[in-house]
Scaffold this motif. Structure first.
Motif, PDB file in Angstrom:
ATOM      1  N   ALA A  40      -6.777  23.525   3.539  1.00 17.99           N
ATOM      2  CA  ALA A  40      -7.712  23.852   2.471  1.00 17.99           C
ATOM      3  C   ALA A  40      -8.170  22.581   1.769  1.00 17.99           C
ATOM      4  O   ALA A  40      -7.607  21.497   1.954  1.00 17.99           O
ATOM      5  CB  ALA A  40      -7.062  24.805   1.476  1.00 17.99           C
ATOM      6  N   LEU A  41      -9.208  22.724   0.975  1.00 13.66           N
ATOM      7  CA  LEU A  41      -9.714  21.622   0.164  1.00 13.66           C
ATOM      8  C   LEU A  41      -9.272  21.861  -1.274  1.00 13.66           C
ATOM      9  O   LEU A  41      -9.461  22.952  -1.815  1.00 13.66           O
ATOM     10  CB  LEU A  41     -11.243  21.570   0.248  1.00 13.66           C
ATOM     11  N   TYR A  42      -8.683  20.845  -1.897  1.00 14.31           N
ATOM     12  CA  TYR A  42      -8.172  20.949  -3.257  1.00 14.31           C
ATOM     13  C   TYR A  42      -8.982  20.017  -4.167  1.00 14.31           C
ATOM     14  O   TYR A  42      -9.222  18.861  -3.806  1.00 14.31           O
ATOM     15  CB  TYR A  42      -6.683  20.602  -3.294  1.00 14.31           C
ATOM     16  N   ALA A  43      -9.401  20.528  -5.310  1.00 15.10           N
ATOM     17  CA  ALA A  43     -10.237  19.745  -6.219  1.00 15.10           C
ATOM     18  C   ALA A  43      -9.576  19.641  -7.582  1.00 15.10           C
ATOM     19  O   ALA A  43      -9.099  20.638  -8.132  1.00 15.10           O
ATOM     20  CB  ALA A  43     -11.619  20.386  -6.354  1.00 15.10           C
TER      21      ALA A  43
ATOM     22  N   LEU B  40     -10.586  26.915  -0.672  1.00 13.88           N
ATOM     23  CA  LEU B  40     -11.046  26.032  -1.745  1.00 13.88           C
ATOM     24  C   LEU B  40     -10.240  26.350  -2.993  1.00 13.88           C
ATOM     25  O   LEU B  40     -10.345  27.442  -3.555  1.00 13.88           O
ATOM     26  CB  LEU B  40     -12.545  26.236  -1.998  1.00 13.88           C
ATOM     27  N   TYR B  41      -9.423  25.380  -3.429  1.00 10.23           N
ATOM     28  CA  TYR B  41      -8.565  25.542  -4.596  1.00 10.23           C
ATOM     29  C   TYR B  41      -8.997  24.535  -5.665  1.00 10.23           C
ATOM     30  O   TYR B  41      -9.117  23.334  -5.380  1.00 10.23           O
ATOM     31  CB  TYR B  41      -7.102  25.336  -4.214  1.00 10.23           C
ATOM     32  N   VAL B  42      -9.228  25.036  -6.864  1.00  3.97           N
ATOM     33  CA  VAL B  42      -9.837  24.220  -7.911  1.00  3.97           C
ATOM     34  C   VAL B  42      -8.967  24.199  -9.159  1.00  3.97           C
ATOM     35  O   VAL B  42      -8.494  25.245  -9.627  1.00  3.97           O
ATOM     36  CB  VAL B  42     -11.236  24.764  -8.265  1.00  3.97           C
ATOM     37  N   PHE B  43      -8.786  23.004  -9.727  1.00  4.31           N
ATOM     38  CA  PHE B  43      -8.022  22.811 -10.954  1.00  4.31           C
ATOM     39  C   PHE B  43      -8.863  21.938 -11.879  1.00  4.31           C
ATOM     40  O   PHE B  43      -9.315  20.863 -11.475  1.00  4.31           O
ATOM     41  CB  PHE B  43      -6.681  22.128 -10.655  1.00  4.31           C
ATOM     42  N   GLY B  44      -9.096  22.389 -13.109  1.00  3.31           N
ATOM     43  CA  GLY B  44      -9.947  21.585 -13.974  1.00  3.31           C
ATOM     44  C   GLY B  44     -10.319  22.252 -15.268  1.00  3.31           C
ATOM     45  O   GLY B  44      -9.604  23.116 -15.788  1.00  3.31           O
ATOM     46  N   ASP B  45     -11.490  21.862 -15.773  1.00  4.50           N
ATOM     47  CA  ASP B  45     -11.977  22.360 -17.051  1.00  4.50           C
ATOM     48  C   ASP B  45     -13.322  23.060 -16.854  1.00  4.50           C
ATOM     49  O   ASP B  45     -13.598  23.603 -15.798  1.00  4.50           O
ATOM     50  CB  ASP B  45     -12.071  21.212 -18.051  1.00  4.50           C
ATOM     51  N   SER B  46     -14.166  22.985 -17.869  1.00  8.51           N
ATOM     52  CA  SER B  46     -15.409  23.759 -17.825  1.00  8.51           C
ATOM     53  C   SER B  46     -16.385  23.313 -16.748  1.00  8.51           C
ATOM     54  O   SER B  46     -17.267  24.069 -16.363  1.00  8.51           O
ATOM     55  CB  SER B  46     -16.111  23.715 -19.180  1.00  8.51           C
ATOM     56  N   LEU B  47     -16.260  22.107 -16.270  1.00 10.64           N
ATOM     57  CA  LEU B  47     -17.144  21.658 -15.197  1.00 10.64           C
ATOM     58  C   LEU B  47     -16.985  22.546 -13.967  1.00 10.64           C
ATOM     59  O   LEU B  47     -17.922  22.732 -13.198  1.00 10.64           O
ATOM     60  CB  LEU B  47     -16.815  20.211 -14.819  1.00 10.64           C
TER      61      LEU B  47
ATOM     62  N   GLN C  87      -2.019  23.891 -14.745  1.00  9.31           N
ATOM     63  CA  GLN C  87      -2.637  24.752 -13.738  1.00  9.31           C
ATOM     64  C   GLN C  87      -2.013  24.509 -12.365  1.00  9.31           C
ATOM     65  O   GLN C  87      -1.770  25.442 -11.600  1.00  9.31           O
ATOM     66  CB  GLN C  87      -4.145  24.498 -13.681  1.00  9.31           C
ATOM     67  N   VAL C  88      -1.756  23.251 -12.065  1.00 17.30           N
ATOM     68  CA  VAL C  88      -1.114  22.922 -10.791  1.00 17.30           C
ATOM     69  C   VAL C  88       0.294  23.513 -10.748  1.00 17.30           C
ATOM     70  O   VAL C  88       0.729  24.045  -9.715  1.00 17.30           O
ATOM     71  CB  VAL C  88      -1.078  21.395 -10.574  1.00 17.30           C
ATOM     72  N   SER C  89       0.997  23.456 -11.867  1.00 12.50           N
ATOM     73  CA  SER C  89       2.342  24.038 -11.930  1.00 12.50           C
ATOM     74  C   SER C  89       2.290  25.549 -11.763  1.00 12.50           C
ATOM     75  O   SER C  89       3.153  26.143 -11.109  1.00 12.50           O
ATOM     76  CB  SER C  89       3.002  23.681 -13.273  1.00 12.50           C
ATOM     77  N   LEU C  90       1.263  26.184 -12.331  1.00  6.15           N
ATOM     78  CA  LEU C  90       1.096  27.626 -12.166  1.00  6.15           C
ATOM     79  C   LEU C  90       0.831  27.975 -10.704  1.00  6.15           C
ATOM     80  O   LEU C  90       1.296  29.005 -10.207  1.00  6.15           O
ATOM     81  CB  LEU C  90      -0.051  28.126 -13.044  1.00  6.15           C
TER      82      LEU C  90
ATOM     83  N   GLN D  40      -9.054  32.799   0.748  1.00  7.29           N
ATOM     84  CA  GLN D  40     -10.117  31.791   0.771  1.00  7.29           C
ATOM     85  C   GLN D  40     -10.042  30.807  -0.391  1.00  7.29           C
ATOM     86  O   GLN D  40     -10.890  29.929  -0.502  1.00  7.29           O
ATOM     87  CB  GLN D  40     -11.483  32.484   0.770  1.00  7.29           C
ATOM     88  N   GLY D  41      -9.031  30.950  -1.233  1.00  4.25           N
ATOM     89  CA  GLY D  41      -8.870  29.980  -2.303  1.00  4.25           C
ATOM     90  C   GLY D  41      -8.826  30.602  -3.682  1.00  4.25           C
ATOM     91  O   GLY D  41      -9.145  31.778  -3.864  1.00  4.25           O
ATOM     92  N   LEU D  42      -8.417  29.801  -4.642  1.00  4.06           N
ATOM     93  CA  LEU D  42      -8.303  30.229  -6.031  1.00  4.06           C
ATOM     94  C   LEU D  42      -8.901  29.169  -6.949  1.00  4.06           C
ATOM     95  O   LEU D  42      -8.841  27.972  -6.652  1.00  4.06           O
ATOM     96  CB  LEU D  42      -6.833  30.435  -6.409  1.00  4.06           C
ATOM     97  N   ASN D  43      -9.464  29.628  -8.044  1.00  3.62           N
ATOM     98  CA  ASN D  43      -9.990  28.707  -9.055  1.00  3.62           C
ATOM     99  C   ASN D  43      -9.171  28.858 -10.329  1.00  3.62           C
ATOM    100  O   ASN D  43      -9.213  29.891 -10.980  1.00  3.62           O
ATOM    101  CB  ASN D  43     -11.466  28.997  -9.332  1.00  3.62           C
ATOM    102  N   PHE D  44      -8.413  27.814 -10.668  1.00  6.59           N
ATOM    103  CA  PHE D  44      -7.584  27.809 -11.868  1.00  6.59           C
ATOM    104  C   PHE D  44      -8.287  27.141 -13.050  1.00  6.59           C
ATOM    105  O   PHE D  44      -7.744  27.121 -14.151  1.00  6.59           O
ATOM    106  CB  PHE D  44      -6.280  27.055 -11.603  1.00  6.59           C
TER     107      PHE D  44
END
Length: 361
Positions: free
Chosen positions: A161-164, A29-36, A142-145, A113-117
């Motif tokens: 994996a699942l990307y959000a 599970l890989y996550v890219f976003g803000d405070s949500l 974040q995606v570039s990182l 198992q994934g990273l949260n950016f």
């Protein structure tokens, strides 16, 4: 079953076929976003491990009015719940790189198992609306990182994996005094983030649209114009949906759109259907009155949902990623048929904000 029925109605499928992702096949599970979606990155970067009471968001121990373990809510958020159901732990990137400088420590073991950016306050493209002086990355950055981290570790992207991807609200809630017309628009940044992940090999990508920013508690604070925020939300969601359709045509990716706009609107129209009694006020603004019934509030602060509100987002994501149930598949297909040519959205988080801004200090 009621939860799945409700959740399924806020998902727009890329086709009427079962989703490629499933609980059994998702490997990360890989996550890219803000405070949500932030599970502690902003908190760590602003000194939370040293002084949680002054970090963003403030999370003082044993304080019922504090935020939960670096989340912009009073409890677990959708990333936590989805990870638990999938048996995956998405590690906050700052747990590995406290300064987000991958070049200095490129050989740190890569989580399997994934990273949260996701970073609270992140703009859709570059920089941070809440903490502007630390060089924190926007969603596209974040995606570039992530690309840089894969290269530094000589690894390829996990296609199973699942990307959000979520973001965009901070661009409207905390606009810069002057906007460069040559810069990409918020929806373009989010679409580019999705396109980049697809080009890297991501097969299953969740995309959240925006809740109606003109109806959140913060819409009337600090000189904001609710009407303008609603219009900006609608334009963002419509253009994002069109951009995602174009990506589907040109790249082989299963884009799963979560319609946060419709979800929050339905909660506001029928709060009792979701177990809420207050869907207009921020719980924090009414402390300690709301302390004994926090779960009955949809909004924790002026921008963010309570953990009960976050659970609805998690339910929608899980409905999209667990198509094994024939009932769920049928409901999702019906939802897709009814949503043809409509705005497919997902919830981005209603932006993040430090407690001082939330309470107008």
């Amino acid at each position: 079953m009621k939860t799945k029925i409700i959740a399924a109605s806020f998902i727009t499928l890329s086709s009427l076929l079962p989703l490629k992702a499933s609980a059994q096949s998702i490997t990360g599970l890989y996550v890219f976003g803000d405070s949500l979606s932030d599970t502690g990155n902003t908190f760590n970067l602003t000194g939370g491990l040293v002084n949680p009471a002054t970090a963003i968001p403030p999370s003082p121990p044993n304080n019922p009015a504090g935020y939960y373990q670096g989340r912009f809510s009073n409890g677990e958020i959708w990333v936590d719940r989805v990870g638990q159901q999938l048996g995956l732990t998405s590690t906050p990137i700052t747990s590995l790189f406290p300064t987000l400088d991958f070049t200095k420590q490129p050989s740190i073991p890569f989580p399997t198992q994934g990273l949260n950016f996701a970073i609270g306050g992140a703009n859709s493209g570059e920089e941070n609306a809440i903490v502007p002086n630390l060089g924190l990355p926007g969603v596209l950055q974040q995606v570039s990182l992530f690309q840089a981290l894969l290269q530094a570790n000589q690894q390829s992207l996990d296609p199973n994996a699942l990307y959000a991807v979520s973001g965009g609200s901070n661009d409207f809630l905390f606009p810069k005094p002057s906007v460069d017309p040559t810069k990409p628009k918020p929806y373009e940044n989010i679409a580019q983030s999705v396109s980049t992940l697809a080009a890297m090999g991501a097969k299953n990508i969740l995309v959240f649209n925006l809740a109606d920013l003109g109806t959140i508690p913060a819409a009337t604070l600090n000189g904001r114009n609710p009407t303008e925020l609603t219009q900006a939300t609608q334009e963002f969601n419509s253009n994002l949906a069109k951009s995602l359709d174009a990506i589907r045509k040109n790249q082989k990716a299963n884009i799963i759109e979560i319609d946060i706009f419709s979800l929050v609107n339905r909660v506001k129209q029928n709060p009792s259907e979701f177990g809420f009694t207050n869907v207009t006020d921020a719980c924090l603004a009414q402390f300690p009155i709301c302390n004994n019934d926090q779960s009955e509030y949809f909004f924790w602060d002026a921008f963010h949902p309570t953990t009960a509100g976050q659970k609805l987002v998690a339910d929608a994501v899980l409905a999209a990623t667990t198509p094994e149930s024939p009932t769920t598949i049928g409901l999702l297909a019906l939802g897709a048929l009814g949503a043809v040519n409509s705005i497919s959205r997902l919830k981005k988080k209603s932006v993040l904000n430090i407690m001082s801004k939330v309470t107008n200090k």
